[in-house]
Motif scaffolding. Structure first.
Motif, PDB file in Angstrom:
ATOM      1  N   PRO A  43       0.621  -1.209   0.180  1.00 49.13           N
ATOM      2  CA  PRO A  43       0.069   0.047   0.449  1.00 49.13           C
ATOM      3  C   PRO A  43       0.416   1.457   0.299  1.00 49.13           C
ATOM      4  N   ASP A  44      -0.081   2.401  -0.874  1.00 52.42           N
ATOM      5  CA  ASP A  44       0.995   3.314   0.110  1.00 52.42           C
ATOM      6  C   ASP A  44       1.887   4.250  -0.491  1.00 52.42           C
ATOM      7  N   GLY A  45       1.661   3.547  -2.410  1.00 50.56           N
ATOM      8  CA  GLY A  45       2.728   3.696  -3.244  1.00 50.56           C
ATOM      9  C   GLY A  45       3.390   4.786  -3.481  1.00 50.56           C
ATOM     10  N   ILE A  46       2.904   6.180  -3.788  1.00 50.31           N
ATOM     11  CA  ILE A  46       3.552   7.149  -3.551  1.00 50.31           C
ATOM     12  C   ILE A  46       4.438   8.044  -2.325  1.00 50.31           C
ATOM     13  N   VAL A  47       3.936   7.518  -1.717  1.00 54.55           N
ATOM     14  CA  VAL A  47       4.492   7.887   0.175  1.00 54.55           C
ATOM     15  C   VAL A  47       5.589   7.230   0.468  1.00 54.55           C
ATOM     16  N   ARG A  48       5.425   6.270   0.013  1.00 50.93           N
ATOM     17  CA  ARG A  48       6.835   5.376   0.389  1.00 50.93           C
ATOM     18  C   ARG A  48       8.207   5.608  -0.742  1.00 50.93           C
ATOM     19  N   ARG A  49       7.296   6.209  -1.805  1.00 51.10           N
ATOM     20  CA  ARG A  49       8.516   6.646  -2.497  1.00 51.10           C
ATOM     21  C   ARG A  49       9.248   7.746  -2.595  1.00 51.10           C
ATOM     22  N   ILE A  50       7.614   8.407  -1.959  1.00 52.18           N
ATOM     23  CA  ILE A  50       9.055   9.927  -1.821  1.00 52.18           C
ATOM     24  C   ILE A  50       9.908   9.839  -0.362  1.00 52.18           C
ATOM     25  N   GLN A  97       3.030  10.094  12.973  1.00 49.56           N
ATOM     26  CA  GLN A  97       2.224   9.265  13.398  1.00 49.56           C
ATOM     27  C   GLN A  97       2.402   8.124  12.359  1.00 49.56           C
ATOM     28  N   PRO A  98       3.023   6.898  12.550  1.00 54.28           N
ATOM     29  CA  PRO A  98       3.208   5.980  11.224  1.00 54.28           C
ATOM     30  C   PRO A  98       1.762   6.034  10.397  1.00 54.28           C
ATOM     31  N   ARG A  99       1.932   5.574   8.698  1.00 52.94           N
ATOM     32  CA  ARG A  99       0.408   5.249   8.645  1.00 52.94           C
ATOM     33  C   ARG A  99       0.702   4.117   8.317  1.00 52.94           C
ATOM     34  N   VAL A 100      -0.387   3.648   9.401  1.00 48.11           N
ATOM     35  CA  VAL A 100      -1.022   2.277   9.136  1.00 48.11           C
ATOM     36  C   VAL A 100      -1.741   1.636   9.205  1.00 48.11           C
ATOM     37  N   PHE A 101      -1.307   0.068   7.612  1.00 45.17           N
ATOM     38  CA  PHE A 101      -1.866  -0.264   6.750  1.00 45.17           C
ATOM     39  C   PHE A 101      -2.021  -1.798   7.209  1.00 45.17           C
ATOM     40  N   GLU A 102      -3.804  -2.490   7.539  1.00 45.36           N
ATOM     41  CA  GLU A 102      -3.462  -3.964   8.120  1.00 45.36           C
ATOM     42  C   GLU A 102      -4.813  -4.366   6.789  1.00 45.36           C
ATOM     43  N   ALA A 120      -6.647  -6.852   4.517  1.00 50.49           N
ATOM     44  CA  ALA A 120      -8.543  -7.013   4.300  1.00 50.49           C
ATOM     45  C   ALA A 120      -8.563  -8.277   3.576  1.00 50.49           C
ATOM     46  N   ARG A 121     -10.176  -8.609   3.603  1.00 50.80           N
ATOM     47  CA  ARG A 121     -10.199 -10.194   3.808  1.00 50.80           C
ATOM     48  C   ARG A 121      -9.670 -10.450   2.395  1.00 50.80           C
ATOM     49  N   ASP A 122     -10.178  -9.902   1.331  1.00 57.11           N
ATOM     50  CA  ASP A 122      -9.107 -10.406  -0.397  1.00 57.11           C
ATOM     51  C   ASP A 122      -8.204 -10.319  -0.558  1.00 57.11           C
ATOM     52  N   GLY A 123      -6.840  -9.853   0.749  1.00 54.81           N
ATOM     53  CA  GLY A 123      -5.501 -10.840   0.564  1.00 54.81           C
ATOM     54  C   GLY A 123      -4.791  -8.798   0.111  1.00 54.81           C
ATOM     55  N   GLY A 124      -5.972  -7.547   0.739  1.00 62.13           N
ATOM     56  CA  GLY A 124      -4.835  -6.440  -0.159  1.00 62.13           C
ATOM     57  C   GLY A 124      -4.664  -5.523   1.626  1.00 62.13           C
ATOM     58  N   TRP A 125      -4.745  -4.356   1.849  1.00 65.05           N
ATOM     59  CA  TRP A 125      -4.656  -3.698   2.221  1.00 65.05           C
ATOM     60  C   TRP A 125      -5.725  -2.562   2.347  1.00 65.05           C
ATOM     61  N   LYS A 126      -5.831  -2.525   3.712  1.00 61.49           N
ATOM     62  CA  LYS A 126      -6.948  -0.986   3.722  1.00 61.49           C
ATOM     63  C   LYS A 126      -5.892  -0.113   5.009  1.00 61.49           C
ATOM     64  N   ARG A 127      -6.642   0.992   4.199  1.00 61.14           N
ATOM     65  CA  ARG A 127      -5.882   2.549   5.767  1.00 61.14           C
ATOM     66  C   ARG A 127      -6.874   1.637   7.293  1.00 61.14           C
ATOM     67  N   CYS A 128      -5.247   1.974   8.469  1.00 65.50           N
ATOM     68  CA  CYS A 128      -6.536   2.425   9.706  1.00 65.50           C
ATOM     69  C   CYS A 128      -7.525   3.426   9.550  1.00 65.50           C
TER      70      CYS A 128
END
Length: 321
Positions: free
Chosen positions: A207-214, A306-311, A313-321
């Motif tokens: 998740p959060d590809g743009i922020v992680r690249r920055i 604070q960190p950006r947190v993702f958990e 999802a049921r489909d195996g992807g990621w969702k923002r907490c």
């Protein structure tokens, strides 16, 4: 200490351990076998000839990030990083091993080193008597690989090098002699420990590809990340906890300037290997710059640091907490 084929490795190449490892018959054979493995292609969406990642649990790592997966969530404890500079190797290895060796210095650890290619002439990179001016021609891959091998050799843990698919082993050339990596990435099967060449499309790098690249670029201006790999994945909770990173308002003006360049100018100015970049390299940079122009204050992205947190999802992807 480094082991190859189950025995301690000793360099006979005037102290150049990397060169000696590159020539070791066991590792040459392993590199040839690795090169023969078909590259797996991953996507979140179902596409012909691609593995659909939503059926699996995965942790994707960008440049300068690392992640260690825990047996509570997967079958094999594994730590992977994408190192981009010799300056982060020593601290980076310590970060990677923190959740792996459990303070047991007799740990037996398999090592797979994949990715760097021959971005300069091998006559320069493999010379044992380089002058100071020649060292400037070493490019990026050779000094980085040499530093990683040196760090493994001098650490107290026992590292069994299984794959060394870098430099000449991971290089192909076109008709004009331009060098390209054969493989850009890998996937580790946590149930078996099997390492396979792989590439991931944009949908799979969440998740959060743009922020992680920055963060990769901004971390060089943020003293809190000096010499470190970027913290991204929380081993204990199986969450992406993207630790905060600061950037200055100057990044907005740099982004405005770079955004006005042509694609070819961006490649030449922003890449260390312009001819070897992936097709979406320039587009990804433009997306980063657009974000920095819209969010010049890093505190909008990381309120109160604070960190950006993702958990998951049921489909195996990621969702923002």
């Amino acid at each position: 200490m480094i082991f190859v084929g189950g025995v301690p490795f000793s360099s006979s190449s005037q102290g150049n351990t990397l060169v000696a490892l590159m020539e070791d018959p066991i590792l040459v054979s392993a590199a040839n076998s690795f090169k023969a493995i078909p590259e797996r292609k991953f996507s979140v969406y179902e596409e012909s000839g691609m593995d659909r990642l939503t059926k699996n649990k995965w942790v994707y790592l960008f440049q300068r990030e690392y992640g260690t997966v825990d047996p509570a969530f997967v079958d094999c404890r594994t730590s992977v990083s994408h190192m981009d500079s010799p300056n982060i190797v020593d601290m980076g290895l310590s970060q990677m091993l923190l959740h792996v060796v459990d303070h047991n210095m007799d740990a037996e650890l398999d090592v797979h080193l994949v990715g760097g290619f021959e971005d300069v002439s091998p006559n320069y990179a493999y010379s044992s008597t380089r002058s100071e001016s020649q060292e400037q021609l070493d490019g990026h891959s050779f000094p980085l690989c040499a530093k990683i091998v040196e760090a493994l050799f001098t650490r107290p843990e026992n590292f069994h090098v299984q794959t060394l698919f870098v430099l000449g082993h991971n290089t192909r050339r076109d008709s004009e002699g331009n060098a390209y990596p054969i493989f850009h990435g890998l996937v580790v099967e946590t149930s078996t420990g099997l390492v396979t060449p792989a590439c991931f499309d944009r949908t799979s790098r969440c998740p959060d590809g743009i922020v992680r690249r920055i963060r990769v670029t901004s971390a060089y201006e943020d003293p809190s990340w000096s010499g470190k790999l970027l913290e991204t994945y929380d081993t204990q909770t199986d969450q992406f906890r993207i630790a905060s990173c600061c950037w200055s308002f100057r990044q907005k003006y740099i982004s405005l300037t770079l955004q006005s360049l042509s694609d070819s100018e961006i490649l030449l100015r922003c890449s260390t290997s312009p001819s070897a970049e992936a097709p979406d390299f320039v587009d990804n940079l433009r997306r980063e710059w657009e974000y920095l122009i819209e969010h010049p204050d890093w505190r909008e992205t990381f309120p109160r640091k604070q960190p950006r947190v993702f958990e998951r999802a049921r489909d195996g992807g990621w969702k923002r907490c």
